[in-house]
Design an enzyme around this catalytic site. Structure first.
Site, PDB file in Angstrom:
ATOM      1  N   ALA A  74      80.726  59.995 156.798  1.00 41.38           N
ATOM      2  CA  ALA A  74      81.218  61.368 156.944  1.00 41.38           C
ATOM      3  C   ALA A  74      80.157  62.412 156.641  1.00 41.38           C
ATOM      4  O   ALA A  74      80.145  63.484 157.244  1.00 41.38           O
ATOM      5  CB  ALA A  74      82.439  61.579 156.051  1.00 41.38           C
ATOM      6  N   THR A  75      79.254  62.126 155.715  1.00 43.87           N
ATOM      7  CA  THR A  75      78.216  63.117 155.400  1.00 43.87           C
ATOM      8  C   THR A  75      77.351  63.395 156.623  1.00 43.87           C
ATOM      9  O   THR A  75      77.086  64.562 156.964  1.00 43.87           O
ATOM     10  CB  THR A  75      77.346  62.639 154.226  1.00 43.87           C
ATOM     11  OG1 THR A  75      78.142  62.612 153.036  1.00 43.87           O
ATOM     12  CG2 THR A  75      76.164  63.579 154.002  1.00 43.87           C
ATOM     13  N   ASN A 156      89.128  65.374 148.008  1.00 37.56           N
ATOM     14  CA  ASN A 156      88.663  64.140 147.386  1.00 37.56           C
ATOM     15  C   ASN A 156      88.895  64.083 145.881  1.00 37.56           C
ATOM     16  O   ASN A 156      88.850  63.012 145.284  1.00 37.56           O
ATOM     17  CB  ASN A 156      87.172  63.928 147.683  1.00 37.56           C
ATOM     18  CG  ASN A 156      86.333  65.116 147.250  1.00 37.56           C
ATOM     19  OD1 ASN A 156      86.492  66.210 147.776  1.00 37.56           O
ATOM     20  ND2 ASN A 156      85.425  64.913 146.311  1.00 37.56           N
ATOM     21  N   GLN A 184      88.692  61.367 153.371  1.00 34.42           N
ATOM     22  CA  GLN A 184      89.753  60.857 152.509  1.00 34.42           C
ATOM     23  C   GLN A 184      91.080  60.686 153.237  1.00 34.42           C
ATOM     24  O   GLN A 184      91.949  59.955 152.759  1.00 34.42           O
ATOM     25  CB  GLN A 184      89.966  61.803 151.309  1.00 34.42           C
ATOM     26  CG  GLN A 184      88.793  61.897 150.371  1.00 34.42           C
ATOM     27  CD  GLN A 184      88.539  60.620 149.587  1.00 34.42           C
ATOM     28  OE1 GLN A 184      89.378  59.728 149.521  1.00 34.42           O
ATOM     29  NE2 GLN A 184      87.372  60.526 148.981  1.00 34.42           N
ATOM     30  N   SER A 203      84.851  58.350 157.554  1.00 31.52           N
ATOM     31  CA  SER A 203      84.036  57.482 156.705  1.00 31.52           C
ATOM     32  C   SER A 203      84.707  56.128 156.576  1.00 31.52           C
ATOM     33  O   SER A 203      85.892  56.039 156.260  1.00 31.52           O
ATOM     34  CB  SER A 203      83.861  58.114 155.317  1.00 31.52           C
ATOM     35  OG  SER A 203      83.028  57.315 154.507  1.00 31.52           O
ATOM     36  N   GLY A 204      83.956  55.050 156.820  1.00 27.88           N
ATOM     37  CA  GLY A 204      84.541  53.719 156.798  1.00 27.88           C
ATOM     38  C   GLY A 204      84.828  53.170 155.420  1.00 27.88           C
ATOM     39  O   GLY A 204      85.804  52.452 155.217  1.00 27.88           O
ATOM     40  N   HIS A 205      84.002  53.508 154.434  1.00 29.60           N
ATOM     41  CA  HIS A 205      84.128  52.832 153.146  1.00 29.60           C
ATOM     42  C   HIS A 205      85.292  53.351 152.294  1.00 29.60           C
ATOM     43  O   HIS A 205      85.494  52.882 151.181  1.00 29.60           O
ATOM     44  CB  HIS A 205      82.808  52.875 152.363  1.00 29.60           C
ATOM     45  CG  HIS A 205      82.460  54.211 151.785  1.00 29.60           C
ATOM     46  ND1 HIS A 205      82.594  54.497 150.452  1.00 29.60           N
ATOM     47  CD2 HIS A 205      81.954  55.329 152.362  1.00 29.60           C
ATOM     48  CE1 HIS A 205      82.181  55.741 150.219  1.00 29.60           C
ATOM     49  NE2 HIS A 205      81.791  56.263 151.361  1.00 29.60           N
ATOM     50  N   THR A 245      69.101  52.617 166.682  1.00 26.47           N
ATOM     51  CA  THR A 245      69.771  51.363 167.008  1.00 26.47           C
ATOM     52  C   THR A 245      71.141  51.322 166.355  1.00 26.47           C
ATOM     53  O   THR A 245      71.283  51.569 165.151  1.00 26.47           O
ATOM     54  CB  THR A 245      68.938  50.167 166.516  1.00 26.47           C
ATOM     55  OG1 THR A 245      67.646  50.218 167.135  1.00 26.47           O
ATOM     56  CG2 THR A 245      69.621  48.852 166.845  1.00 26.47           C
ATOM     57  N   CYS A 330      79.583  61.867 144.333  1.00 27.15           N
ATOM     58  CA  CYS A 330      78.309  62.474 144.726  1.00 27.15           C
ATOM     59  C   CYS A 330      77.783  63.443 143.675  1.00 27.15           C
ATOM     60  O   CYS A 330      76.610  63.784 143.669  1.00 27.15           O
ATOM     61  CB  CYS A 330      78.467  63.208 146.056  1.00 27.15           C
ATOM     62  SG  CYS A 330      78.893  62.104 147.419  1.00 27.15           S
TER      63      CYS A 330
END
Length: 386
Positions: A74-75, A156, A184, A203-205, A245, A330
């Site tokens: 996301a960042t 968040n 989130q 964001s995946g994590h 890539t 962060c």
């Protein structure tokens, strides 16, 4: 690490789902081709896998396949969206942007850069004490030169849901673009993101995918593309907006995590709410303040401040029982009062001592909050009724 420590910091990151990890490993060690390689089947397989992932992620937000580009998270998506729109704003004389004072630093810092270095006028709206920005407050700030509104989906730190779907419907009839940082909220409040939001950062994590993978949705307005320009160059991948890539294993991992989360969402939400009620019931033996509007919040994030208790001291005391945080990962090393809680108008002591608890119910099924609450209560000075 001790197995008895309950992990209550999924707003910072989640554990990679073992099913996702297996898929990622497969695409690292078996089907390991470069999606840009055109001359052999390894590359063709990788390209098909990326396209399937792109199509699925698009379907989760009611977008078209070609409207999704993959990023590192996301960042990066936020930076591409905001800094990528800036040249269009400069060319057209639209250099006004509206955002909120409770955004993640991944939005605040790019916008501060545009303000301080490129002459943009940025309005940072403050929320009500509930932690929510009203759509009307945003609309009242619109000007003829307003290029974009950037408003997060779910905060968040407090878990408060912002009215992004309502805002999207109202901004669609204007030339102002809407960007939503959905780090989130993606997967958790899926209906909101199906609204006609122009730019969505994912964001995946936060949903059981690996760190280092995310996406940016760039939704067309009719036939018109969002006028983004790249902020990096080299290779032309991802419609020249995100060269490099493609991380095929991580992309496939995001696809798998998003499928798992979609299929289990109803149970996840039910169990997350049940855990929330258990935690709040246990905390009833303490003197605490709930920070954020509980009627507009995701079920798995709580932000609380405890009367006459220092948050850092409490984290140290409880570190062998639970993993929690004071706010955004962060900025957690700075030990400064939360900019989110301060923007909500809370006093400095409350803002400095807010604790965030966030969980996935399947990962803390056996967690009993009662001993934690008892420890907190024992640390609080006796209430003399003053």
């Amino acid at each position: 690490m001790s197995a008895v420590v309950a992990y209550l910091d999924v707003a910072a990151t989640t554990r990679v789902d073992p099913r996702v990890a297996n898929v990622v490993l497969h695409w690292m060690t078996e089907e390991f081709g470069n999606a840009g390689s055109r001359t052999h089947e390894y590359g063709a397989q990788a390209k098909r896998a990326v396209q399937q992932a792109r199509s699925f992620i698009a379907s989760t937000v009611n977008a078209k396949t070609e409207e999704v580009i993959f990023t590192s998270g996301a960042t990066e998506s936020n930076n591409i969206a905001l800094l990528g729109l800036a040249p269009y704003g400069e060319k057209t004389g639209r250099k006004h942007i509206i955002t909120s004072a409770i955004e993640h630093k991944a939005v605040i810092e790019p916008l501060t850069h545009l303000r301080d270095n490129r002459g943009f006028d940025v309005d940072f709206l403050t929320p009500a004490s509930s932690g929510r920005i009203s759509a009307q407050a945003v609309l009242e700030k619109l000007r003829p030169d307003t290029l974009a509104v950037s408003l997060m989906h779910v905060n968040n730190e407090t878990g408060v849901i912002q009215p992004v779907a309502e805002l999207a419907e109202k901004l669609r009839a204007t030339p102002t673009y809407l960007h939503v940082d959905a780090a989130q909220g993606y997967g958790k409040v899926p209906g909101d993101l199906a609204a006609p939001i122009d730019l969505i950062s994912i964001s995946g994590h936060k949903i059981g995918a690996p760190k280092g993978i995310g996406a940016l949705v760039t939704r067309r307005r009719g036939w018109d593309k969002i006028p983004l320009e790249p902020i990096m160059f080299g290779g032309g991948q991802e419609r020249k907006l995100r060269p490099g890539t493609l991380a095929v294993p991580l992309i496939v991992g995001l696809h798998e995590a998003a499928k798992i989360f979609r299929d289990s969402h109803d149970r996840w939400e039910r169990d997350a709410r049940a855990m929330r009620e258990r935690i709040l019931q246990a905390l009833g033996t303490t003197r605490f303040r709930l920070n954020g509007d509980p009627t507009h919040s995701v079920p798995h994030i709580l932000n609380v401040s405890f009367d006459q208790l220092n948050a850092e001291a409490l984290i140290v005391r409880l570190k062998d029982q639970i993993a929690i945080a004071t706010g955004s990962a962060c900025t957690s090393a700075s030990y400064t009062p939360s900019h989110v809680l301060q923007a909500m108008g809370l006093d400095s002591d409350t803002a400095a001592n807010g604790l965030r608890l966030s969980w996935f119910p399947s990962q803390v099924q056996d967690f009993d909050p009662t001993p934690i609450a008892q420890t907190i209560a024992s640390m609080q000075p006796a209430d003399n009724g003053a």
